[in-house]
Design a protein around this motif. Structure first.
Motif, PDB file in Angstrom:
ATOM      1  N   LYS A   1      -2.822  88.840  77.988  1.00  0.00           N
ATOM      2  CA  LYS A   1      -3.719  87.884  77.625  1.00  0.00           C
ATOM      3  C   LYS A   1      -4.483  87.233  78.656  1.00  0.00           C
ATOM      4  O   LYS A   1      -3.936  87.019  79.979  1.00  0.00           O
ATOM      5  CB  LYS A   1      -3.288  86.623  76.698  1.00  0.00           C
ATOM      6  CG  LYS A   1      -2.739  87.056  75.580  1.00  0.00           C
ATOM      7  CD  LYS A   1      -1.880  85.792  74.739  1.00  0.00           C
ATOM      8  CE  LYS A   1      -1.398  86.426  73.240  1.00  0.00           C
ATOM      9  NZ  LYS A   1      -0.710  85.134  72.870  1.00  0.00           N
ATOM     10  N   TYR A   2      -5.817  87.359  78.702  1.00  0.00           N
ATOM     11  CA  TYR A   2      -6.680  87.099  79.994  1.00  0.00           C
ATOM     12  C   TYR A   2      -7.398  85.697  79.611  1.00  0.00           C
ATOM     13  O   TYR A   2      -7.750  85.297  78.620  1.00  0.00           O
ATOM     14  CB  TYR A   2      -7.696  88.071  80.170  1.00  0.00           C
ATOM     15  CG  TYR A   2      -7.137  89.334  80.327  1.00  0.00           C
ATOM     16  CD1 TYR A   2      -6.712  89.534  81.863  1.00  0.00           C
ATOM     17  CD2 TYR A   2      -6.652  90.354  79.638  1.00  0.00           C
ATOM     18  CE1 TYR A   2      -6.541  90.883  82.336  1.00  0.00           C
ATOM     19  CE2 TYR A   2      -5.992  91.579  79.915  1.00  0.00           C
ATOM     20  CZ  TYR A   2      -6.022  91.834  81.324  1.00  0.00           C
ATOM     21  OH  TYR A   2      -5.398  92.835  81.770  1.00  0.00           O
TER      22      TYR A   2
ATOM     23  N   VAL B   1     -10.350  83.732  81.628  1.00  0.00           N
ATOM     24  CA  VAL B   1     -11.616  83.833  82.422  1.00  0.00           C
ATOM     25  C   VAL B   1     -12.382  82.512  82.758  1.00  0.00           C
ATOM     26  O   VAL B   1     -12.637  81.552  81.708  1.00  0.00           O
ATOM     27  CB  VAL B   1     -12.631  84.942  81.511  1.00  0.00           C
ATOM     28  CG1 VAL B   1     -13.952  85.043  82.453  1.00  0.00           C
ATOM     29  CG2 VAL B   1     -12.013  86.120  81.383  1.00  0.00           C
TER      30      VAL B   1
ATOM     31  N   PHE C   1     -10.666  85.401  87.010  1.00  0.00           N
ATOM     32  CA  PHE C   1      -9.971  85.696  85.947  1.00  0.00           C
ATOM     33  C   PHE C   1      -8.453  85.866  86.067  1.00  0.00           C
ATOM     34  O   PHE C   1      -8.058  86.041  87.515  1.00  0.00           O
ATOM     35  CB  PHE C   1     -10.062  86.990  85.049  1.00  0.00           C
ATOM     36  CG  PHE C   1      -9.883  88.507  85.953  1.00  0.00           C
ATOM     37  CD1 PHE C   1      -8.609  88.962  85.807  1.00  0.00           C
ATOM     38  CD2 PHE C   1     -10.784  88.898  86.865  1.00  0.00           C
ATOM     39  CE1 PHE C   1      -8.333  90.200  86.440  1.00  0.00           C
ATOM     40  CE2 PHE C   1     -10.275  89.922  87.480  1.00  0.00           C
ATOM     41  CZ  PHE C   1      -9.034  90.423  87.368  1.00  0.00           C
TER      42      PHE C   1
ATOM     43  N   SER D   1      -4.379  86.242  84.277  1.00  0.00           N
ATOM     44  CA  SER D   1      -3.512  86.600  82.880  1.00  0.00           C
ATOM     45  C   SER D   1      -2.210  86.215  82.881  1.00  0.00           C
ATOM     46  O   SER D   1      -1.788  85.532  83.989  1.00  0.00           O
ATOM     47  CB  SER D   1      -3.779  88.202  82.738  1.00  0.00           C
ATOM     48  OG  SER D   1      -2.856  88.632  83.689  1.00  0.00           O
TER      49      SER D   1
ATOM     50  N   PHE E   1     -20.757  89.733  81.274  1.00  0.00           N
ATOM     51  CA  PHE E   1     -19.411  90.153  80.669  1.00  0.00           C
ATOM     52  C   PHE E   1     -19.208  91.701  80.785  1.00  0.00           C
ATOM     53  O   PHE E   1     -18.137  92.007  80.478  1.00  0.00           O
ATOM     54  CB  PHE E   1     -19.181  89.369  79.429  1.00  0.00           C
ATOM     55  CG  PHE E   1     -18.968  88.183  79.353  1.00  0.00           C
ATOM     56  CD1 PHE E   1     -17.384  87.744  79.802  1.00  0.00           C
ATOM     57  CD2 PHE E   1     -19.599  87.078  79.185  1.00  0.00           C
ATOM     58  CE1 PHE E   1     -16.908  86.310  79.989  1.00  0.00           C
ATOM     59  CE2 PHE E   1     -19.081  85.984  79.218  1.00  0.00           C
ATOM     60  CZ  PHE E   1     -17.841  85.553  79.533  1.00  0.00           C
TER      61      PHE E   1
ATOM     62  N   PHE F   1     -16.573  92.092  83.339  1.00  0.00           N
ATOM     63  CA  PHE F   1     -15.271  92.011  82.925  1.00  0.00           C
ATOM     64  C   PHE F   1     -14.777  93.273  81.992  1.00  0.00           C
ATOM     65  O   PHE F   1     -13.460  93.554  82.281  1.00  0.00           O
ATOM     66  CB  PHE F   1     -14.957  90.655  81.949  1.00  0.00           C
ATOM     67  CG  PHE F   1     -13.399  90.477  81.763  1.00  0.00           C
ATOM     68  CD1 PHE F   1     -12.772  89.914  82.738  1.00  0.00           C
ATOM     69  CD2 PHE F   1     -13.116  90.671  80.606  1.00  0.00           C
ATOM     70  CE1 PHE F   1     -11.534  89.646  82.597  1.00  0.00           C
ATOM     71  CE2 PHE F   1     -11.758  90.600  80.382  1.00  0.00           C
ATOM     72  CZ  PHE F   1     -10.881  89.872  81.188  1.00  0.00           C
TER      73      PHE F   1
ATOM     74  N   LEU G   1     -13.055  93.197  76.092  1.00  0.00           N
ATOM     75  CA  LEU G   1     -13.501  91.673  75.780  1.00  0.00           C
ATOM     76  C   LEU G   1     -12.691  90.826  74.827  1.00  0.00           C
ATOM     77  O   LEU G   1     -12.461  89.532  74.915  1.00  0.00           O
ATOM     78  CB  LEU G   1     -14.955  91.522  75.649  1.00  0.00           C
ATOM     79  CG  LEU G   1     -16.069  91.954  76.696  1.00  0.00           C
ATOM     80  CD1 LEU G   1     -17.458  91.914  76.262  1.00  0.00           C
ATOM     81  CD2 LEU G   1     -15.759  91.406  77.886  1.00  0.00           C
TER      82      LEU G   1
ATOM     83  N   ILE H   1      -9.791  88.755  75.979  1.00  0.00           N
ATOM     84  CA  ILE H   1      -9.995  87.466  76.601  1.00  0.00           C
ATOM     85  C   ILE H   1      -9.511  86.102  75.656  1.00  0.00           C
ATOM     86  O   ILE H   1     -10.160  85.864  74.669  1.00  0.00           O
ATOM     87  CB  ILE H   1     -11.478  87.062  76.914  1.00  0.00           C
ATOM     88  CG1 ILE H   1     -12.028  87.830  78.014  1.00  0.00           C
ATOM     89  CG2 ILE H   1     -11.648  85.570  77.522  1.00  0.00           C
ATOM     90  CD1 ILE H   1     -13.498  87.829  78.178  1.00  0.00           C
ATOM     91  N   GLU H   2      -8.515  85.381  75.964  1.00  0.00           N
ATOM     92  CA  GLU H   2      -7.829  84.558  75.191  1.00  0.00           C
ATOM     93  C   GLU H   2      -8.336  83.000  75.381  1.00  0.00           C
ATOM     94  O   GLU H   2      -8.653  82.421  74.466  1.00  0.00           O
ATOM     95  CB  GLU H   2      -6.090  84.377  75.408  1.00  0.00           C
ATOM     96  CG  GLU H   2      -5.597  83.453  74.652  1.00  0.00           C
ATOM     97  CD  GLU H   2      -5.231  84.275  73.288  1.00  0.00           C
ATOM     98  OE1 GLU H   2      -4.813  83.648  72.238  1.00  0.00           O
ATOM     99  OE2 GLU H   2      -5.407  85.633  73.199  1.00  0.00           O
TER     100      GLU H   2
ATOM    101  N   LEU I   1     -11.717  81.191  77.455  1.00  0.00           N
ATOM    102  CA  LEU I   1     -12.923  81.195  78.376  1.00  0.00           C
ATOM    103  C   LEU I   1     -13.330  79.942  78.932  1.00  0.00           C
ATOM    104  O   LEU I   1     -13.424  78.930  78.005  1.00  0.00           O
ATOM    105  CB  LEU I   1     -13.792  81.814  77.768  1.00  0.00           C
ATOM    106  CG  LEU I   1     -15.267  82.018  78.392  1.00  0.00           C
ATOM    107  CD1 LEU I   1     -15.321  82.668  79.772  1.00  0.00           C
ATOM    108  CD2 LEU I   1     -16.255  82.663  77.487  1.00  0.00           C
TER     109      LEU I   1
ATOM    110  N   THR J   1     -11.746  83.727  70.671  1.00  0.00           N
ATOM    111  CA  THR J   1     -11.609  83.085  72.114  1.00  0.00           C
ATOM    112  C   THR J   1     -11.833  81.680  72.228  1.00  0.00           C
ATOM    113  O   THR J   1     -12.766  81.353  71.555  1.00  0.00           O
ATOM    114  CB  THR J   1     -12.410  83.967  73.138  1.00  0.00           C
ATOM    115  OG1 THR J   1     -12.180  85.440  73.082  1.00  0.00           O
ATOM    116  CG2 THR J   1     -12.305  83.346  74.455  1.00  0.00           C
TER     117      THR J   1
END
Length: 442
Positions: free
Chosen positions: A12-13, A15, A28, A30, A115, A118, A124, A127-128, A130, A157
């Motif tokens: 999970k990222y 950003v 970013f 994770s 984006f 990324f 995309l 992305i958990e 932002l 997100t």
């Protein structure tokens, strides 16, 4: 700089997106890589800034962004759209080839194209969280950013907003502990000079962190002369003027680290200033602190760290007071938390229903976290203040049968708005329909 391929199946990222009127940046981290990385705008370099511009190719509905937009416009192959961020804040329009485009639509297009960078790291939809960050996060900035987010299509997100001061805090929170032993200073020289001094009150639990901001509007980024003799004189004058402005910040303060950010430090002009600043301090120069701090802030939303739990940031946009009620629960008086210090004032919202024990008034308990008692038995404890809320013309009823709905929001960082509504008591005592509204200065 080579970005690692981290697109593991379950990763999970988080950003961080730093957005200004001149440049943007994306950092970013994770779950599997907690250290924040910044995406280069030019592959294989440390050129992180993405110019906040778009360019429409002549005669076709094709838009490019960033450095490619500048190149295309410079070669006369398209029309440049600039000032996207400030233009969106001011509801401005840009006319290109006879067509009017509102700046908000163009800003959203720019962010969406960013984006694409990324997507070289992970899809995309990975992305958990932002986190957008900007120099200011007032109501208009938040409104514009929310409209931009609606166009991005990040359905799953979680999106948050914070200003540069809070990004600074989260950046330091994720540095080694020695960076929190003393105060820390950012000197941000982008067009004009701004200083952010972050300090820690270790007498409190959790540790309270706060930022003092100073602006030096007369200390401005110069246009350098092409004549080397004149340029050298410009540098010497700026060096002295800069030192005269900032020297007062350091006096009688324990500042252990200093960060130099902004395009104004690209030229090597600050000889005397740096000699003074570097005495007994760690000094860093870079340009991706805010975006990395935003990524760390996003990380704390998803995976709170021990440091995050032990510290709280009370910046300009933060609610600095715990707000609650003393209520009876199973015959015992207990504290019911309504709003907690540390949240952004524009995010503050609480709605509760409770029964009024007696009379036509009740007390709200306010506990400001900006100060503590210095000594004695109360040393290290927060002062508590009680605010009496009166409900004039409330119908007389037996004790305990008046049900109230209380709604709390914030007008600004210092003003609590309290709305009370009489709900009556079912079919036995009908609601009077009365509503009371009170503003409390915190």
């Amino acid at each position: 700089m080579q970005i690692k391929n981290l697109a593991e199946k379950n990763n999970k990222y988080m950003v961080g997106f730093d957005l200004g009127d001149r440049d943007a940046q994306i950092s970013f981290c994770s779950v599997q890589q907690p250290e924040a990385e910044t995406l280069p705008a030019v592959a294989g370099t440390k050129r992180y800034n993405i110019p906040v511009v778009l360019c429409k190719r002549k005669g076709v509905n094709q838009w490019v962004y960033g450095r490619e937009a500048l190149r295309l416009a410079g070669e006369g192959e398209g029309t440049l759209a600039e000032n996207l961020f400030f233009g969106a804040l001011e509801d401005k329009n840009t006319v290109i080839e006879g067509v009017s485009y509102d700046a908000l639509t163009l800003l959203a297009l720019f962010v969406k194209k960013c984006f694409g960078l990324f997507s070289t790291v992970a899809p995309l939809d990975k992305i958990e969280v932002l986190m957008f960050t900007a120099g200011e996060s007032d109501g208009r900035v938040i409104e514009v950013m929310k409209q931009v987010v609606e166009t991005l299509g990040f359905a799953n997100t979680k999106v948050y907003f914070q200003n540069h001061e809070e990004s600074y805090y989260y950046y330091l929170l994720h540095q080694p502990p020695e960076f929190r032993f003393s105060g820390s200073l950012i000197l941000d020289f982008e067009e004009s000079l701004r200083a952010y001094l972050l300090e820690w009150n270790k007498r409190t639990t959790p540790v309270v962190s706060f930022v003092t901001k100073a602006e030096f509007q007369d200390c401005r980024e110069p246009f350098w002369s092409e004549d080397e003799t004149l340029k050298k004189r410009q540098m010497e004058e700026l060096d002295q003027y800069f030192l005269d402005n900032v020297i007062g910040i350091f006096q009688n303060r324990n500042i252990g680290s200093v960060y130099l950010v902004g395009s104004g430090f690209q030229e090597e002009w600050a000889d005397r200033s740096l000699q003074y600043i570097c005495r007994g301090r760690r000094v860093f120069k870079g340009n991706n602190l805010y975006s990395r701090g935003a990524a760390f802030g996003a990380f704390e939303r998803l995976c709170p760290t021990k440091e995050g739990k032990e510290h709280i940031f009370l910046g300009r946009d933060k609610l600095k007071t715990n707000i609650g009620l003393q209520v009876l629960r199973e015959g015992k008086e207990v504290y019911l938390a309504l709003l907690d210090a540390g949240i952004n004032w524009y995010d503050a919202l609480c709605e509760k229903e409770f029964y009024l024990e007696s009379g036509n008034s009740f007390q709200i308990t306010l506990t400001p976290l900006t100060n503590v008692f210095p000594e004695g038995e109360a040393a290290g404890k927060y002062p508590v203040r009680c605010e009496m809320i009166e409900l004039p013309e409330l119908p007389e009823r037996p004790d305990g049968v008046t049900r109230l709905r209380i709604t709390m929001t914030m007008r600004d960082a210092e003003t609590l708005c309290v709305r009370m509504e009489d709900l009556g008591f079912g079919e036995i005592y009908k609601t009077s329909g009365k509503v009371w509204e009170v503003d409390i200065l915190l």
